[in-house]
Design a protein around this motif. Sequence first.
Motif, PDB file in Angstrom:
ATOM      1  N   GLY A  44       0.964  -1.028  -0.025  1.00 49.91           N
ATOM      2  CA  GLY A  44       0.351   0.275   0.488  1.00 49.91           C
ATOM      3  C   GLY A  44       0.950   1.368   0.146  1.00 49.91           C
ATOM      4  N   ASP A  45      -0.226   2.571  -0.088  1.00 48.45           N
ATOM      5  CA  ASP A  45       0.996   3.793   0.005  1.00 48.45           C
ATOM      6  C   ASP A  45       1.922   3.615   1.827  1.00 48.45           C
ATOM      7  N   GLY A  46       1.673   2.817   1.862  1.00 53.18           N
ATOM      8  CA  GLY A  46       2.569   3.169   3.750  1.00 53.18           C
ATOM      9  C   GLY A  46       3.617   2.492   3.449  1.00 53.18           C
ATOM     10  N   PHE A  47       4.170   1.459   3.039  1.00 52.85           N
ATOM     11  CA  PHE A  47       5.321   0.915   2.505  1.00 52.85           C
ATOM     12  C   PHE A  47       5.943   1.379   1.436  1.00 52.85           C
ATOM     13  N   PHE A  48       5.123   1.605  -0.271  1.00 45.92           N
ATOM     14  CA  PHE A  48       5.624   3.075  -0.775  1.00 45.92           C
ATOM     15  C   PHE A  48       6.513   3.591  -0.495  1.00 45.92           C
ATOM     16  N   ASP A  49       6.008   4.886   0.318  1.00 47.64           N
ATOM     17  CA  ASP A  49       6.441   5.620   1.338  1.00 47.64           C
ATOM     18  C   ASP A  49       8.050   5.278   1.948  1.00 47.64           C
ATOM     19  N   ARG A  50       8.087   4.843   3.057  1.00 48.60           N
ATOM     20  CA  ARG A  50       8.903   3.973   3.487  1.00 48.60           C
ATOM     21  C   ARG A  50      10.179   3.382   2.725  1.00 48.60           C
ATOM     22  N   ALA A  51       9.779   2.833   1.463  1.00 48.57           N
ATOM     23  CA  ALA A  51      10.304   2.692   0.531  1.00 48.57           C
ATOM     24  C   ALA A  51      11.416   4.112   0.217  1.00 48.57           C
ATOM     25  N   VAL A  52      10.461   4.309  -0.527  1.00 48.38           N
ATOM     26  CA  VAL A  52      11.173   6.200  -0.631  1.00 48.38           C
ATOM     27  C   VAL A  52      12.226   6.715   0.288  1.00 48.38           C
ATOM     28  N   ARG A  53      11.418   7.249   1.219  1.00 48.92           N
ATOM     29  CA  ARG A  53      12.162   7.512   2.496  1.00 48.92           C
ATOM     30  C   ARG A  53      13.406   6.350   2.761  1.00 48.92           C
ATOM     31  N   ALA A  54      13.773   4.925   2.392  1.00 48.73           N
ATOM     32  CA  ALA A  54      14.763   4.222   3.349  1.00 48.73           C
ATOM     33  C   ALA A  54      15.832   4.639   1.865  1.00 48.73           C
ATOM     34  N   VAL A  55      15.458   4.783   0.237  1.00 49.33           N
ATOM     35  CA  VAL A  55      16.144   5.041  -0.098  1.00 49.33           C
ATOM     36  C   VAL A  55      17.053   6.210  -0.169  1.00 49.33           C
ATOM     37  N   GLY A  56      16.391   7.492  -0.509  1.00 49.03           N
ATOM     38  CA  GLY A  56      16.789   8.413   0.047  1.00 49.03           C
ATOM     39  C   GLY A  56      17.705   8.827   0.908  1.00 49.03           C
ATOM     40  N   GLN A  57      17.455   8.059   2.425  1.00 53.40           N
ATOM     41  CA  GLN A  57      18.181   7.889   3.075  1.00 53.40           C
ATOM     42  C   GLN A  57      19.718   7.571   2.993  1.00 53.40           C
ATOM     43  N   GLN A  58      19.696   6.306   2.100  1.00 57.13           N
ATOM     44  CA  GLN A  58      21.099   5.713   1.404  1.00 57.13           C
ATOM     45  C   GLN A  58      21.950   6.248   0.948  1.00 57.13           C
ATOM     46  N   VAL A  59      20.774   7.260  -0.110  1.00 57.87           N
ATOM     47  CA  VAL A  59      22.056   8.075  -1.208  1.00 57.87           C
ATOM     48  C   VAL A  59      22.186   8.751  -0.351  1.00 57.87           C
ATOM     49  N   LYS A  60      21.501   9.366   0.014  1.00 58.86           N
ATOM     50  CA  LYS A  60      21.758  10.924   0.723  1.00 58.86           C
ATOM     51  C   LYS A  60      23.893  10.505   1.351  1.00 58.86           C
ATOM     52  N   GLU A  61      23.284   9.571   1.974  1.00 56.24           N
ATOM     53  CA  GLU A  61      24.554   9.356   2.836  1.00 56.24           C
ATOM     54  C   GLU A  61      25.634   8.850   1.974  1.00 56.24           C
ATOM     55  N   LEU A  62      25.715   8.552   0.908  1.00 53.25           N
ATOM     56  CA  LEU A  62      26.693   7.965   0.185  1.00 53.25           C
ATOM     57  C   LEU A  62      27.047   9.372  -0.737  1.00 53.25           C
ATOM     58  N   THR A  63      26.521  10.699  -0.809  1.00 49.72           N
ATOM     59  CA  THR A  63      26.033  11.945  -1.895  1.00 49.72           C
ATOM     60  C   THR A  63      27.281  13.325  -1.503  1.00 49.72           C
ATOM     61  N   PRO A  64      27.662  13.368  -2.079  1.00 52.62           N
ATOM     62  CA  PRO A  64      28.355  15.543  -1.508  1.00 52.62           C
ATOM     63  C   PRO A  64      27.133  15.247  -1.068  1.00 52.62           C
ATOM     64  N   ASP A  65      27.340  16.739   0.047  1.00 51.30           N
ATOM     65  CA  ASP A  65      26.466  17.327   0.695  1.00 51.30           C
ATOM     66  C   ASP A  65      25.426  18.409  -0.641  1.00 51.30           C
ATOM     67  N   SER A  66      26.580  19.534  -1.833  1.00 43.13           N
ATOM     68  CA  SER A  66      26.373  20.609  -2.502  1.00 43.13           C
ATOM     69  C   SER A  66      27.341  19.957  -3.317  1.00 43.13           C
ATOM     70  N   GLY A  67      26.744  20.870  -4.455  1.00 40.78           N
ATOM     71  CA  GLY A  67      27.710  20.776  -5.805  1.00 40.78           C
ATOM     72  C   GLY A  67      26.358  19.957  -6.622  1.00 40.78           C
ATOM     73  N   PRO A  68      26.703  20.547  -7.981  1.00 44.60           N
ATOM     74  CA  PRO A  68      25.291  19.825  -8.744  1.00 44.60           C
ATOM     75  C   PRO A  68      25.112  18.221  -9.219  1.00 44.60           C
ATOM     76  N   VAL A  69      25.132  17.939  -9.468  1.00 40.97           N
ATOM     77  CA  VAL A  69      24.476  16.702  -9.722  1.00 40.97           C
ATOM     78  C   VAL A  69      24.003  16.065 -11.210  1.00 40.97           C
ATOM     79  N   LEU A  70      24.451  15.472 -11.275  1.00 40.28           N
ATOM     80  CA  LEU A  70      23.992  14.242 -13.035  1.00 40.28           C
ATOM     81  C   LEU A  70      23.712  12.486 -12.644  1.00 40.28           C
ATOM     82  N   VAL A  71      22.467  13.159 -12.416  1.00 44.96           N
ATOM     83  CA  VAL A  71      21.419  11.788 -12.710  1.00 44.96           C
ATOM     84  C   VAL A  71      21.618  10.595 -13.973  1.00 44.96           C
ATOM     85  N   VAL A  72      21.782   9.742 -14.269  1.00 46.04           N
ATOM     86  CA  VAL A  72      21.900   8.953 -15.484  1.00 46.04           C
ATOM     87  C   VAL A  72      20.836   7.549 -14.638  1.00 46.04           C
ATOM     88  N   GLY A  73      19.965   7.368 -16.013  1.00 48.26           N
ATOM     89  CA  GLY A  73      18.983   6.175 -16.260  1.00 48.26           C
ATOM     90  C   GLY A  73      19.336   5.620 -17.233  1.00 48.26           C
TER      91      GLY A  73
END
Length: 223
Positions: free
Chosen positions: A1-30
């Motif tokens: 449900g919606d709760g699971f999706f939100d938790r998954a987004v936050r979990a991915v966000g937290q992990q990506v945040k820990e790996l990326t620099p705090d500032s500067g431009p970013v290029l996302v490649v799909g």
Amino acid sequence: GDGFFDRAVRAVGQQVKELTPDSGPVLVVGLGNRAMTPDAVGPLAADSILITRHLIDAMPQHFSGFRPVAALRPGVLGTTGVESAEAVRGLVDRLHPSVVIAVDALAARSRHRLCATVQLSDTGLTPGSGVGNHRRAVDRAALGVPVIAVGVPTVIDGATLCADLLEEAGCPRQALCGRGADLFVTPQDIDQRVTELGRMVGYGITLALQRGLTLEDVTGLLG
């Protein structure tokens, strides 16, 4: 449900945040092939990234609080004639991002990970390696900037799947001797799963990069 999706987004966000620099431009490649459903996670994730670089350039007074983010969907060599790594390198040389975040589909090592995990790495990735179609690496050595890889397993090769099933039945994994390694299996509802996974990864990356935004803000801006 919606709760699971939100938790998954936050979990991915937290992990990506820990790996990326705090500032500067970013290029996302799909990375990947939008026309082949199991390989479309990268392009679909790029569709769910809040793109801000052009807005900051055009209206700095309104968007100064945002981090500059650009996205690239380089396609695949068979349809573009250009290696993904070459296309990304060209744009990196132009934009000088502080980090590249590369999103790609993976081949699973276990059927239980299929469309059920997100794998992160700070060592980059090699497109196509999971399905025996090695391309040039997208990593720091190739691009000259840090590369964060975000991978989602969407296929499993036949030999690995059979070995999993045999092991669960109490048979030795070696019984297969690698047969089936040229077959790749994907879930029946892969269309829906890839759409949801792409959106979840895109929202998570956006949440990690735009640190002044909440998940509700991201959902509202990206719809």
